[in-house]
Design a protein around this motif. Structure first.
Motif, mmCIF file in Angstrom:
data_model
loop_
_atom_site.group_PDB
_atom_site.id
_atom_site.type_symbol
_atom_site.label_atom_id
_atom_site.label_comp_id
_atom_site.label_asym_id
_atom_site.label_seq_id
_atom_site.Cartn_x
_atom_site.Cartn_y
_atom_site.Cartn_z
ATOM 1 N N ALA A 80 -6.057 -29.715 -1.591
ATOM 2 C CA ALA A 80 -4.853 -29.267 -0.885
ATOM 3 C C ALA A 80 -4.785 -27.743 -0.825
ATOM 4 O O ALA A 80 -4.394 -27.165 0.202
ATOM 5 C CB ALA A 80 -3.610 -29.834 -1.572
ATOM 6 N N VAL A 81 -5.169 -27.064 -1.923
ATOM 7 C CA VAL A 81 -5.175 -25.599 -1.916
ATOM 8 C C VAL A 81 -6.225 -25.085 -0.927
ATOM 9 O O VAL A 81 -5.952 -24.156 -0.151
ATOM 10 C CB VAL A 81 -5.450 -25.051 -3.325
ATOM 11 C CG1 VAL A 81 -5.536 -23.525 -3.292
ATOM 12 C CG2 VAL A 81 -4.367 -25.479 -4.293
ATOM 13 N N CYS A 82 -7.401 -25.663 -0.944
ATOM 14 C CA CYS A 82 -8.458 -25.234 -0.030
ATOM 15 C C CYS A 82 -8.043 -25.423 1.429
ATOM 16 O O CYS A 82 -8.369 -24.604 2.296
ATOM 17 C CB CYS A 82 -9.740 -26.010 -0.307
ATOM 18 S SG CYS A 82 -10.563 -25.600 -1.861
ATOM 19 N N LYS B 113 -17.042 -31.871 1.712
ATOM 20 C CA LYS B 113 -15.927 -31.640 2.624
ATOM 21 C C LYS B 113 -15.646 -30.145 2.754
ATOM 22 O O LYS B 113 -15.587 -29.435 1.755
ATOM 23 C CB LYS B 113 -14.678 -32.367 2.133
ATOM 24 C CG LYS B 113 -14.787 -33.887 2.197
ATOM 25 C CD LYS B 113 -13.489 -34.559 1.782
ATOM 26 C CE LYS B 113 -13.619 -36.079 1.885
ATOM 27 N NZ LYS B 113 -12.380 -36.779 1.450
ATOM 28 N N GLU B 114 -15.476 -29.700 3.995
ATOM 29 C CA GLU B 114 -15.092 -28.322 4.276
ATOM 30 C C GLU B 114 -13.601 -28.284 4.599
ATOM 31 O O GLU B 114 -13.073 -29.200 5.232
ATOM 32 C CB GLU B 114 -15.908 -27.769 5.441
ATOM 33 C CG GLU B 114 -17.401 -27.714 5.162
ATOM 34 C CD GLU B 114 -18.180 -27.062 6.288
ATOM 35 O OE1 GLU B 114 -17.559 -26.389 7.130
ATOM 36 O OE2 GLU B 114 -19.415 -27.236 6.319
ATOM 37 N N PHE B 115 -12.958 -27.216 4.171
ATOM 38 C CA PHE B 115 -11.514 -27.099 4.310
ATOM 39 C C PHE B 115 -11.156 -25.778 4.987
ATOM 40 O O PHE B 115 -11.994 -24.915 5.185
ATOM 41 C CB PHE B 115 -10.838 -27.154 2.938
ATOM 42 C CG PHE B 115 -11.072 -28.439 2.187
ATOM 43 C CD1 PHE B 115 -10.183 -29.501 2.301
ATOM 44 C CD2 PHE B 115 -12.181 -28.577 1.358
ATOM 45 C CE1 PHE B 115 -10.395 -30.675 1.599
ATOM 46 C CE2 PHE B 115 -12.399 -29.753 0.660
ATOM 47 C CZ PHE B 115 -11.506 -30.806 0.780
ATOM 48 N N PRO C 286 -14.220 -22.809 2.833
ATOM 49 C CA PRO C 286 -14.281 -23.310 1.457
ATOM 50 C C PRO C 286 -14.719 -24.766 1.439
ATOM 51 O O PRO C 286 -14.204 -25.592 2.194
ATOM 52 C CB PRO C 286 -12.852 -23.120 0.947
ATOM 53 C CG PRO C 286 -12.001 -22.950 2.164
ATOM 54 C CD PRO C 286 -12.886 -22.344 3.202
ATOM 55 N N THR C 287 -15.689 -25.045 0.598
ATOM 56 C CA THR C 287 -16.360 -26.352 0.603
ATOM 57 C C THR C 287 -16.392 -26.935 -0.802
ATOM 58 O O THR C 287 -16.751 -26.247 -1.763
ATOM 59 C CB THR C 287 -17.794 -26.204 1.136
ATOM 60 O OG1 THR C 287 -17.759 -25.616 2.449
ATOM 61 C CG2 THR C 287 -18.498 -27.546 1.203
ATOM 62 N N GLU D 176 -27.043 -20.617 -8.740
ATOM 63 C CA GLU D 176 -25.841 -19.860 -8.442
ATOM 64 C C GLU D 176 -25.611 -19.848 -6.935
ATOM 65 O O GLU D 176 -26.441 -19.352 -6.176
ATOM 66 C CB GLU D 176 -25.992 -18.422 -8.956
ATOM 67 C CG GLU D 176 -24.768 -17.565 -8.723
ATOM 68 C CD GLU D 176 -24.913 -16.161 -9.272
ATOM 69 O OE1 GLU D 176 -23.908 -15.592 -9.730
ATOM 70 O OE2 GLU D 176 -26.047 -15.631 -9.244
ATOM 71 N N GLN D 177 -24.471 -20.389 -6.503
ATOM 72 C CA GLN D 177 -24.219 -20.469 -5.058
ATOM 73 C C GLN D 177 -23.898 -19.099 -4.473
ATOM 74 O O GLN D 177 -24.341 -18.769 -3.385
ATOM 75 C CB GLN D 177 -23.045 -21.416 -4.775
ATOM 76 C CG GLN D 177 -23.165 -22.786 -5.394
ATOM 77 C CD GLN D 177 -22.390 -22.867 -6.697
ATOM 78 O OE1 GLN D 177 -21.809 -21.895 -7.150
ATOM 79 N NE2 GLN D 177 -22.395 -24.037 -7.310
ATOM 80 N N PHE D 178 -23.073 -18.330 -5.161
ATOM 81 C CA PHE D 178 -22.612 -17.025 -4.688
ATOM 82 C C PHE D 178 -22.027 -17.136 -3.289
ATOM 83 O O PHE D 178 -22.327 -16.357 -2.389
ATOM 84 C CB PHE D 178 -23.748 -15.998 -4.721
ATOM 85 C CG PHE D 178 -23.294 -14.651 -5.244
ATOM 86 C CD1 PHE D 178 -22.862 -14.512 -6.545
ATOM 87 C CD2 PHE D 178 -23.301 -13.524 -4.436
ATOM 88 C CE1 PHE D 178 -22.431 -13.292 -7.032
ATOM 89 C CE2 PHE D 178 -22.873 -12.302 -4.914
ATOM 90 C CZ PHE D 178 -22.432 -12.187 -6.213
ATOM 91 N N GLY D 179 -21.156 -18.119 -3.141
ATOM 92 C CA GLY D 179 -20.497 -18.360 -1.877
ATOM 93 C C GLY D 179 -19.412 -19.400 -2.058
ATOM 94 O O GLY D 179 -19.215 -19.931 -3.159
ATOM 95 N N PRO D 180 -18.697 -19.761 -0.994
ATOM 96 C CA PRO D 180 -17.517 -20.615 -1.110
ATOM 97 C C PRO D 180 -17.827 -22.108 -1.161
ATOM 98 O O PRO D 180 -17.401 -22.888 -0.302
ATOM 99 C CB PRO D 180 -16.715 -20.254 0.143
ATOM 100 C CG PRO D 180 -17.765 -19.930 1.154
ATOM 101 C CD PRO D 180 -18.874 -19.256 0.386
ATOM 102 N N VAL D 181 -18.552 -22.517 -2.172
ATOM 103 C CA VAL D 181 -18.852 -23.933 -2.353
ATOM 104 C C VAL D 181 -18.788 -24.255 -3.841
ATOM 105 O O VAL D 181 -19.301 -23.492 -4.669
ATOM 106 C CB VAL D 181 -20.223 -24.292 -1.739
ATOM 107 C CG1 VAL D 181 -21.334 -23.398 -2.293
ATOM 108 C CG2 VAL D 181 -20.562 -25.759 -1.983
ATOM 109 N N LEU D 182 -18.151 -25.374 -4.173
ATOM 110 C CA LEU D 182 -17.952 -25.746 -5.573
ATOM 111 C C LEU D 182 -18.230 -27.232 -5.785
ATOM 112 O O LEU D 182 -17.580 -28.080 -5.160
ATOM 113 C CB LEU D 182 -16.506 -25.435 -5.992
ATOM 114 C CG LEU D 182 -16.106 -25.848 -7.416
ATOM 115 C CD1 LEU D 182 -16.849 -24.990 -8.444
ATOM 116 C CD2 LEU D 182 -14.605 -25.735 -7.606
ATOM 117 N N PRO D 183 -19.174 -27.569 -6.663
ATOM 118 C CA PRO D 183 -19.374 -28.980 -7.031
ATOM 119 C C PRO D 183 -18.369 -29.411 -8.099
ATOM 120 O O PRO D 183 -18.074 -28.657 -9.025
ATOM 121 C CB PRO D 183 -20.805 -28.991 -7.575
ATOM 122 C CG PRO D 183 -21.020 -27.616 -8.113
ATOM 123 C CD PRO D 183 -20.189 -26.687 -7.268
#
Length: 495
Positions: free
Chosen positions: A312-314, A356-358, A375-376, A391-398
């Motif tokens: 929801a925040v994303c 999922k991308e937001f 943000p993903t 290290e992703q160093f970007g807007p993606v989080l598992p």
């Protein structure tokens, strides 16, 4: 929204801002609008590096002879100067936004908070001037410290001013003179800020050389007169820096990024404030932060609740030009980093993971042409995937479920990195017990990243996250060497 290309920065050597050799420059472009040239930075040469190091070497004896209180006074004046002119602060903040891509709120945060780290380093003056004495027979011994000499400080593009504040004031209060090399990907506003600092210091104490790392990096790190190297960047380049510095046995401090794990326990408070802290921990500055939350392990009993809350925040985020007031996430800084992040997302999708991308995109044409990624979140990926391992160093989080605390600690520690970590719980004892078991140089409780960072504590990592520490009192000691002075018992203390 367009701006004239009217910014050109120079190098700074021995108290003078000047052009690079042969007046060479290179263009800096806006990652939100890659066809827009923001300005030009001086493209320093090997001879420029040599001149900067030798200027710092000449300035070292007189700077080292100053007392800690004298050096602290100058650091305090720098802190005042950095925020004294609101028009100048706004100009540098806007310029920084255009060359870097991060939102204006964050660039202004870096500009206005930098002086706080100078004041913190200055506050150590009284503590630093005290020697340790060992008066017992058979000797009287004084254990003191002395500055090393010329320090080479190499700063990355992601948070260049904050990272500069973790090493530059520490090097100066310790009594060293300095040569700073900003990243070529974010050189304009940081260089202008460094010039302001250097003008307050004696000539040669602070020198700045911009340019291509492949051209001048080795000349700086491997210079025979450099006595300390402090580098922040990637593992691969960090290893190269270490090999190059080894030619002259130059000691190094390396902060090489991380793959930070967060552990959400069954009793964690998962309210709106907590979800926002998680979001900022993972996605602030478009996820381009070494201490960002990069893996989130969640107790299975709270997994669905967390997924819904963080999603929801994303979904509320607005992706676009960082100068626009409604934007909450800007582009990645460069095309190469965008490609790395998107390849991780593609691999996760190809493996069958739920990806999922937001977020909202007001300007799809801008989004398509710039270095943007929404943000993903990646739900329940296999641990072998690069989005988990690297290290992703970007807007993606598992986001990965676990069943018991032992499993969570094992998963968190199963990494080549060891920079930061976090524990989310309402139980103080559980938090501390788990924190002490995590292989990381810094552990946050119920927070993560810059918004949870205490600059008084030393910062650095274990394993391939680096060597040595920045920030805190310990960060000052990195720029000094111990010096023991002994005499026969009773001699030094007048007995």
């Amino acid at each position: 929204m367009r701006y004239e290309t009217d910014v050109e920065t120079r190098i700074f050597i021995d108290g003078v801002a000047r052009s690079a050799q042969d007046d060479r420059t290179y263009a800096v472009h806006n990652p939100a609008r890659p066809d827009e040239c923001v300005g030009h930075a001086a493209r320093g040469s090997v001879s420029d590096v040599d001149a900067a190091v030798r200027a710092a070497h000449r300035a070292f004896p007189s700077w080292a002879e100053r007392s800690y209180s004298e050096r602290a006074e100058l650091l305090g004046k720098i802190a005042e100067l950095l925020v004294a002119d609101e028009e100048d602060v706004s100009f540098r903040s806007n310029l920084f936004c255009r060359e870097h891509g991060k939102i204006l709120k964050e660039t202004r945060l870096e500009m206005t908070r930098l002086g706080d780290r100078f004041l913190l380093a200055a506050s150590y003056a009284d503590r630093l001037q005290k020697d340790e004495t060992l008066p017992e027979p058979p000797f009287d011994t004084i254990i003191t410290r002395q500055p090393r000499g010329v320090a080479a400080l190499i700063v990355p593009w992601n948070w260049p001013l904050s990272i500069l504040g973790a090493k530059l004031p520490q090097a100066l209060i310790a009594g060293n003179t300095v040569v700073v090399k900003p990243s070529q990907n974010s050189a304009l506003a940081p260089t202008l800020t460094l010039h302001k600092m250097a003008e307050l210091l004696p000539p040669g104490v602070l020198n700045v050389v911009t340019g291509n790392s492949s051209e001048i990096g080795d000349a700086l790190v491997g210079h025979e007169l450099v006595r300390r190297v402090n580098f922040t960047g990637s593992i691969a380049v960090g290893k190269h820096v270490m090999r190059t510095a080894a030619e002259h046995l130059t000691p190094v401090t390396l902060e090489l990024g991380g793959n930070d794990a967060g552990i959400v326990l069954s009793d964690a408070t998962l309210d709106a404030a907590a979800f926002m802290r998680m979001y900022l921990g993972a996605f602030m500055s478009t996820g381009q932060i070494c201490m960002a939350l990069k893996r989130l392990y969640v107790h299975r009993s709270r997994y669905d609740e967390l997924v819904d809350g963080l999603s929801a925040v994303c979904a509320r985020q607005v992706v676009g030009d960082g100068l626009l007031p409604d934007t909450t996430m800007g582009p990645l800084n460069n095309r190469k980093q965008l490609g790395i992040v998107q390849s991780m997302i593609a691999e996760a999708r190809g493996s069958g993971a739920d990806v999922k991308e937001f977020g909202k995109v007001p300007d799809m044409e801008l989004y398509a042409n710039g270095y943007f990624q929404k943000p993903t979140l990646v739900f329940g990926p296999e641990p072998s995937l690069s989005v988990v391992r690297d290290e992703q160093f970007g807007p993606v989080l598992p986001i990965i479920p676990f069943d018991d605390e032992a499993e969570a600690v094992r998963l968190a520690n199963d990494s080549d990195f060891g920079l930061c970590s976090s524990v989310w719980t309402e139980d103080r004892e559980r938090a501390l017990t788990i924190a002490r078991r995590l292989e990381a140089g810094y552990t946050y409780i119920n927070g993560h990243g810059p918004t949870a960072q205490d600059s008084r504590g030393p910062f650095g990592g274990f394993k391939q996250s680096g060597i040595g520490r920045n920030l805190g009192y310990e960060g000052v000691l990195e720029f000094q060497g111990y010096h023991s002075i002994s005499a026969p018992a009773g001699w030094l203390n007048g007995g």
